[in-house]
Design an enzyme around this catalytic site. Structure first.
Site, PDB file in Angstrom:
ATOM      1  N   GLN A  84       0.840  -1.200   0.000  1.00  0.00           N
ATOM      2  CA  GLN A  84       0.000   0.000   0.000  1.00  0.00           C
ATOM      3  C   GLN A  84       0.871   1.245   0.000  1.00  0.00           C
ATOM      4  OE1 GLN A  84      -3.162   0.040   2.872  1.00  0.00           O
ATOM      5  NE2 GLN A  84      -3.809   2.076   2.259  1.00  0.00           N
ATOM      6  N   PHE A  85       1.178   1.750  -1.200  1.00  0.00           N
ATOM      7  CA  PHE A  85       2.039   2.920  -1.329  1.00  0.00           C
ATOM      8  C   PHE A  85       1.453   4.153  -0.665  1.00  0.00           C
ATOM      9  CE2 PHE A  85      -0.763   3.665  -4.881  1.00  0.00           C
ATOM     10  CZ  PHE A  85      -0.810   5.044  -5.009  1.00  0.00           C
ATOM     11  N   THR A  86       0.135   4.196  -0.476  1.00  0.00           N
ATOM     12  CA  THR A  86      -0.488   5.383   0.116  1.00  0.00           C
ATOM     13  C   THR A  86      -0.104   5.577   1.585  1.00  0.00           C
ATOM     14  OG1 THR A  86      -2.518   4.176   0.632  1.00  0.00           O
ATOM     15  CG2 THR A  86      -2.434   5.327  -1.492  1.00  0.00           C
TER      16      THR A  86
END
Length: 150
Positions: free
Chosen positions: A78-80
């Site tokens: 999850q890059f966010t």
């Protein structure tokens, strides 16, 4: 590397309606990877996660690890998690590693968690649009950052 760890009684991930990963009692882990993450970060954070005592013992105290209870892990990239929200209303994701760097580190994280846990873990698919469902047990949610070890 930043992880959001949730103690769950169950969790699942679907891609385009298809179930790709599912666990019963254990940990749902959301992983954000930065360009400066190393294999040492992965080793440290994997050991920490598997040995973290956040499951109840016979007296109801958080005194047992996912390993102690023979629990499972569902890992989702999850890059966010690396969002920078200091300026404006639109998050910046420049602190997230690009796929060319992040994918090998994510794969190493899978391998290291499996080695520490002593069994296969469930995963999503890096970069895919995933639908994650869970029943958070407690609720217990913990954030760990490999750059904040002290």
């Amino acid at each position: 590397m930043r992880l959001v760890i949730q103690r769950v009684s169950e969790a699942a991930v679907r891609i385009e309606g298809n179930l790709v990963g599912q666990i019963e009692m254990g940990l749902l882990i959301l992983a954000g990877i930065t360009p400066d993450d190393t294999e040492e970060d992965i080793r440290w954070i994997s050991r920490k996660v598997v040995q973290m005592r956040i499951f109840g013992d016979d007296e109801g105290k958080m005194n047992r690890s996912v390993q102690d209870i023979a629990g499972n892990i569902l890992l989702i990239s999850q890059f966010t998690l690396m969002a920078n929200t200091k300026k404006g209303n639109r998050p910046s994701f420049i602190e997230a590693a690009p796929p060319a760097l992040a994918i090998p580190l994510y794969e190493k994280l899978i391998s290291e968690l499996e080695s520490e846990l002593g069994k296969k873990i469930a995963t999503g698919l890096f970069g895919a649009d995933m639908k994650v469902s869970l029943i958070n047990d407690g609720p217990v949610t913990i954030i760990i950052d490999s750059k904040n070890r002290s």
